[in-house]
Scaffold this motif. Structure first.
Motif, short mmCIF file in Angstrom:
data_model
loop_
_atom_site.label_atom_id
_atom_site.label_comp_id
_atom_site.label_asym_id
_atom_site.label_seq_id
_atom_site.Cartn_x
_atom_site.Cartn_y
_atom_site.Cartn_z
N GLY A 667 -23.58 53.12 -3.76
CA GLY A 667 -24.36 53.43 -3.49
C GLY A 667 -25.75 54.15 -3.74
O GLY A 667 -26.49 54.11 -3.52
N PHE A 668 -25.30 54.99 -4.64
CA PHE A 668 -25.90 55.57 -5.53
C PHE A 668 -26.28 55.64 -7.03
O PHE A 668 -26.13 56.40 -8.03
N PHE A 669 -25.87 54.22 -7.25
CA PHE A 669 -26.46 54.07 -8.95
C PHE A 669 -27.75 54.44 -9.31
O PHE A 669 -28.19 54.86 -9.77
N MET A 670 -28.60 54.40 -8.31
CA MET A 670 -30.10 55.13 -8.29
C MET A 670 -30.21 56.90 -8.47
O MET A 670 -30.76 57.26 -8.45
N GLN A 671 -29.24 57.54 -8.33
CA GLN A 671 -28.78 58.73 -8.00
C GLN A 671 -27.96 58.70 -9.57
O GLN A 671 -27.17 59.68 -9.20
N VAL A 672 -28.27 58.73 -10.09
CA VAL A 672 -27.33 59.11 -11.45
C VAL A 672 -28.21 60.03 -12.56
O VAL A 672 -29.26 60.22 -13.35
N ALA A 673 -27.43 60.92 -13.50
CA ALA A 673 -28.44 61.78 -14.70
C ALA A 673 -27.42 62.08 -15.70
O ALA A 673 -26.44 61.57 -15.77
N MET A 674 -27.81 62.05 -16.67
CA MET A 674 -27.51 61.73 -17.74
C MET A 674 -27.71 62.92 -18.15
O MET A 674 -28.87 63.21 -18.99
N LYS A 675 -26.51 63.39 -19.65
CA LYS A 675 -26.93 64.98 -20.03
C LYS A 675 -27.83 64.50 -21.19
O LYS A 675 -27.02 63.86 -22.40
N GLU A 676 -28.41 65.69 -21.35
CA GLU A 676 -29.25 65.62 -23.05
C GLU A 676 -28.82 66.30 -23.42
O GLU A 676 -27.46 66.88 -23.77
N SER A 677 -29.22 65.50 -25.52
CA SER A 677 -27.97 65.85 -26.07
C SER A 677 -27.63 67.74 -26.24
O SER A 677 -26.66 67.74 -26.85
N SER A 678 -28.40 68.26 -25.81
CA SER A 678 -28.40 69.75 -25.87
C SER A 678 -28.42 70.02 -24.81
O SER A 678 -29.38 70.10 -24.46
N LEU A 699 -17.27 70.58 -10.77
CA LEU A 699 -17.84 70.24 -11.84
C LEU A 699 -17.33 70.85 -13.26
O LEU A 699 -18.33 71.63 -13.67
N ARG A 700 -15.88 70.89 -13.49
CA ARG A 700 -15.68 71.89 -14.76
C ARG A 700 -15.58 70.56 -15.95
O ARG A 700 -16.31 71.17 -17.29
N THR A 701 -15.25 69.05 -15.36
CA THR A 701 -15.27 68.58 -17.11
C THR A 701 -16.70 68.63 -17.34
O THR A 701 -17.38 68.30 -17.02
N GLU A 702 -16.61 68.21 -19.29
CA GLU A 702 -17.97 68.18 -19.35
C GLU A 702 -18.83 67.03 -19.24
O GLU A 702 -18.12 66.26 -20.68
N TYR A 703 -19.45 66.01 -18.17
CA TYR A 703 -19.48 64.91 -18.40
C TYR A 703 -20.86 64.19 -18.84
O TYR A 703 -21.85 64.95 -18.78
N ASP A 704 -20.61 63.46 -19.39
CA ASP A 704 -22.24 63.07 -20.07
C ASP A 704 -23.09 62.65 -18.50
O ASP A 704 -24.19 62.85 -18.45
N TRP A 705 -22.62 61.93 -17.77
CA TRP A 705 -22.66 60.67 -16.80
C TRP A 705 -22.71 61.49 -15.56
O TRP A 705 -21.47 61.52 -15.41
N VAL A 706 -23.14 61.63 -14.36
CA VAL A 706 -22.55 62.35 -13.10
C VAL A 706 -23.74 61.35 -11.78
O VAL A 706 -25.08 61.30 -12.72
N LEU A 707 -23.29 61.09 -11.02
CA LEU A 707 -23.79 60.63 -10.03
C LEU A 707 -24.45 61.78 -8.71
O LEU A 707 -23.15 63.06 -9.07
N TYR A 708 -25.09 61.82 -8.24
CA TYR A 708 -25.50 63.11 -7.44
C TYR A 708 -25.90 62.71 -6.10
O TYR A 708 -26.57 61.28 -5.84
N ASN A 709 -25.52 63.28 -4.64
CA ASN A 709 -26.09 63.05 -4.18
C ASN A 709 -27.33 63.46 -3.36
O ASN A 709 -27.89 62.82 -2.39
N GLU A 710 -27.88 64.48 -3.90
CA GLU A 710 -28.57 64.76 -3.19
C GLU A 710 -29.71 66.03 -4.89
O GLU A 710 -29.67 66.64 -5.81
N PHE A 711 -31.10 65.62 -4.70
CA PHE A 711 -32.33 66.37 -5.46
C PHE A 711 -32.25 67.73 -4.53
O PHE A 711 -33.15 67.05 -3.85
N VAL A 712 -32.71 68.84 -5.20
CA VAL A 712 -32.85 69.91 -4.02
C VAL A 712 -33.99 71.03 -5.16
O VAL A 712 -33.46 70.86 -6.43
N LEU A 713 -35.31 70.27 -4.49
CA LEU A 713 -36.19 71.71 -5.66
C LEU A 713 -36.54 72.90 -4.77
O LEU A 713 -36.96 73.19 -3.63
N THR A 714 -36.41 73.92 -5.49
CA THR A 714 -35.77 75.77 -4.84
C THR A 714 -36.70 75.96 -6.31
O THR A 714 -37.59 75.93 -7.11
N SER A 715 -35.89 76.96 -6.67
CA SER A 715 -36.54 77.96 -7.93
C SER A 715 -36.64 77.18 -9.08
O SER A 715 -37.25 77.09 -9.78
N LYS A 716 -35.50 75.79 -8.73
CA LYS A 716 -35.57 74.84 -9.88
C LYS A 716 -35.21 73.85 -10.00
O LYS A 716 -34.89 73.89 -8.49
#
Length: 769
Positions: A667-678, A699-716
């Motif tokens: 269901g959430f394949f459109m809500q995926v983010a990839m870590k930048e190299s640095s 999340l403590r493991t360093e995942y390069d790819w994550v899916l997320y439920n929600e995009f929140v726009l606050t201070s960042k």
DNA sequence: GAGCACTGC
């Protein structure tokens, strides 16, 4: 660009075919309300074959839709209840007297005449006019649903209102709630075979319409509080406008506060208007001469000034959110104590009020103001510091002073990056008026606006933008498709949303396979619309049996549909975080939610009373977990109805958690983010937004790819509720969206290509062996 | 290392 193509095709279709089809399906006689061929459907006593009351009935002489106020009065005065045949209670006659004292009662005959003259009526009544309780009853006496077999519906934007008004009207009509008068809200249907008048949430009527496009159970539909312009009200108005053209026997009343009356009239082809005065006291308005720099500081100062110098009466201050409110409450209390010592002011109690406050604490706002400190001392007062909840949902009597800084948090939608967010924005004139009105409920009041008169006149917009212009419409578009609306672009909404918002919704639904490339509802889409969920969640739930974890996804879906279950009090954050870590799962927040839920259920089974205490100790919200349980039961019923299997991978199986993570992606394949190299920055796939993982994550493991439920726009820009995934799953589970041809060159594409290559090699090795 | 206006199915 597939979205553009498909939506153009949709708009090109005329909706003639649907109209014809609907006309054929509609079994109502076009010219007469009372069709003799439908006589067999009618039930009840004392009526003839033609739906006209017989001579021995209390309603003898009543011609449905031609009755008079005098006839109504006579029947209301009878010693026996004309609908139930039971003798009227003492209480009934007491209430009847107060009802006849309401402003709306004077215009009962005028209302009936207008109602008879038209199919659609716009009714304007200020607070205290009695419109919500009285108008539906007048309609019942005129429609006689007990004879016609067609109910009267009255919608409300909120559940509590539907319930409490239904109870009040049941008392007024001297019937048992759930019989002649009932209500219908999510999780509770308080109606029965005898129900003539049904109060319901607007969302509930919309749900019903999905399975009965003609709303054929109703003879009259009343939309109350239409000026609030909820998403559901807006869709219902457009739908009813269409249905009215096909069903001349259907009557519609739009009830609203004054401000937008003409807009409603115009929209409904110049429908006639009836206005009834309210019963409120005058409110004197004060503006600041100069604009205020810091509205919170100015608000606190104003409250203290009122307390020090104005006569007795409680204060209501509007602020924007929880933090701001709690902060202001502390400051006001401190300063008020000082005033007491220094200038002998009376005692002041300060209460915060906002939606996420536990109900018990919300109740405290109804406590009486404190008495004077000593005999003959200055009277005490209470000050309520509230969000917008006090503007519409909750009314507090005894408020004499309103302080209005002119701001509220409002939802806005940015279709470009597909993100809904909350933003502190200036309120509208209509809002400002509503706020001021809160000061005049019991006696004349005063409203202090912390902005200039010029700003009020020139800078505030007339009315808050309706929700439909501020939302992601994926869910709405799916609903409309299910409601049989073929031509979305020409669907006659009062305020049509931006084309880009519509395109985005169509695109999203197309990727989720709820709409095909022609914009037609797919089987999956039809099924998804049965669930009271956003499309991504519904699709995930429907796909979950294929991943052998529908039980678990059902739980996760429910947990994502209720407010945050992890409690984090300001004074105990460290301890709360410690407790949460007990439930933490290294692969992410979704699995952590599941762990907490399973622990909660284990606790409830052993000791349902102890569960509350257990939640408290573990910093979990008992209220929200119980509500998730409730949602889960509802969703489970819908799954069973549609033959979706409830299955689990055995817990010992090494794929237990992997299956769940893969199902989340369905269901959430459109809500995926990839870590930048640095560093810690991620980029969302396709929309290419730089985001940070929200600090609340486990999340403590360093995942390069994550899916997320929600995009929140606050201070960042944050992504919240995240779970780690493997890139090769993406191409396997959502091959169309992850068709590498469609990606721009860049890190994301390179990384996906590497994953695809790795997978190919693995498969080749397997087949070699 | 942060925040959830408010509803509704």
């Amino acid at each position: 660009m597939s979205d553009l193509r498909s939506s153009k095709r949709i708009s090109a279709e005329a909706d003639d075919s649907s109209r014809k089809k609907a006309r054929k399906d509609n079994d109502m006689d076009e010219d007469e309300s009372y069709n003799p061929y439908l006589a067999h459907r009618q039930q009840g006593n004392g009526k003839s074959h033609h739906g006209v009351p017989s001579a021995d009935s209390p309603f003898a002489g009543f011609q449905p839709r031609k009755t008079t106020a005098e006839q109504h009065s006579k029947v209301e005065n009878l010693s026996d209840n004309a609908f139930t045949g039971q003798p009227h209670s003492q209480k009934y006659f007491q209430i009847l007297e107060t009802r006849r004292d309401l402003p709306v009662h004077k215009q009962r005959q005028e209302f009936l005449e207008k109602y008879h003259s038209t199919q659609i009526l716009v009714f304007v009544g200020e607070t205290g006019s009695g419109k919500t309780t009285q108008i539906p009853q007048y309609v019942v006496y005129d429609e006689l649903p007990n004879l016609s077999g067609k109910m009267v519906a009255c919608t409300q934007p909120r559940r509590v209102a539907a319930m409490s008004v239904a109870q009040r009207v049941a008392d007024e009509m001297d019937v048992k709630l759930g019989e002649e008068v009932g209500y219908s809200i999510r999780f509770e249907d308080m109606t029965g075979p005898k129900t003539m008048l049904k109060y319901m949430t607007d969302g509930m009527l919309l749900r019903e319409a999905m399975h009965d496009h003609e709303m054929s159970r109703y003879g009259c539909i009343i939309l109350d509080e239409a000026h609030e312009r909820t998403l559901a009200t807006d869709i219902l108005m457009a739908l009813l406008k269409q249905i009215a053209a096909r069903r001349p026997d259907l009557k519609i009343i739009i009830m609203s506060a004054t401000l937008d009356a003409q807009k409603f009239q115009r929209y409904f082809n110049d429908a006639p208007l009836l206005a009834v005065p309210g019963r409120t006291h005058p409110v004197e308005i004060f503006y600041t001469p100069e604009p205020e720099r810091d509205y919170v500081e100015a608000a606190i100062r104003t409250v203290l000034q009122i307390h020090a110098s104005e006569p007795e009466g409680d204060i209501l201050l509007f602020l924007t959110g929880e933090d701001e409110i709690e902060d202001a409450c502390r400051k006001i209390s401190m300063e008020a104590d000082e005033l007491q010592r220094e200038v002998d002011a009376g005692p002041l109690v300060v209460y915060p009020l906002y939606g996420t406050l536990p109900p018990q604490q919300q109740q405290r706002i109804f406590d009486k103001a404190p008495p004077p400190l000593r005999k003959g001392g200055k009277p005490g007062r209470k000050c309520i510091v509230s969000t917008n909840i006090a503007e519409t949902s909750l009314t507090i009597d005894g408020i004499v002073y309103v302080v209005d800084p002119g701001f509220s948090k409002q939802k806005i939608y940015n279709p470009r990056i597909r993100v809904e967010s909350l933003l502190v924005s200036p309120i509208s004139k209509a809002s400002a008026q509503q706020r001021a009105g809160r000061a005049g409920r019991t006696k004349p009041g005063k409203c202090f606006r912390l902005y200039t008169e010029k700003a009020f006149k020139k800078e505030l917009i007339e009315a808050t933008y309706p929700e439909i212009l501020r939302s992601n419409l994926a869910n709405t578009v799916l609903e409309l498709k299910k409601l049989g609306v073929e031509d979305l672009v020409h669907f006659d909404l009062m305020d049509p949303p931006a084309p880009e918002t519509m395109m985005r919704a169509l695109e999203e639904l197309n990727y989720l396979a709820c709409l095909d490339d022609d914009g037609e509802l797919t089987t999956l889409g039809g099924l998804a619309s049965e669930f009271p969920l956003d499309p991504a969640l519904a699709v995930m739930l429907i796909s979950s049996p294929e991943f052998y974890c529908s039980n678990e996804i059902l739980s996760i879906t429910s947990l994502l549909s209720v407010p945050q279950i992890f409690v984090r009090p300001a004074n105990n954050r460290k301890r709360a975080d410690e407790m949460k870590s007990h439930f933490a799962h290294p692969d992410g927040d979704h699995l952590t939610l599941l762990n907490a839920y399973h622990a909660f259920k284990g606790q409830s089974v052993n000791d349902s009373h102890g569960a509350k205490q257990w939640c408290h100790e573990h910093f979990l919200s008992f209220r929200h977990l119980s509500s998730a349980d409730n949602v889960r039961a509802q969703l489970k019923r819908i799954m069973e109805t549609h033959g979706l299997e409830l299955v689990s991978t055995p817990f010992e199986d090494k794929n237990y958690y992997n299956n769940i993570r893969r199902a989340l992606l369905s269901g959430f394949f459109m809500q995926v983010a990839m870590k930048e190299s640095s560093g810690k920055v991620y980029r969302t796939v396709k929309d290419d937004q730089a985001v940070l993982i929200h600090p609340s994550t486990v999340l403590r493991t360093e995942y390069d790819w994550v899916l997320y439920n929600e995009f929140v726009l606050t201070s960042k820009q944050y992504i919240r509720t995240c779970t780690g995934i493997r890139p090769e799953w993406l191409m396997e589970i959502a091959p169309t969206y992850y068709d590498l041809e469609t990606f721009d060159d860049g890190d994301v594409k390179r990384s996906l290509m590497r994953a695809a290559e790795k997978k190919r090699r693995k498969a080749a090795m397997k087949s070699d062996r």
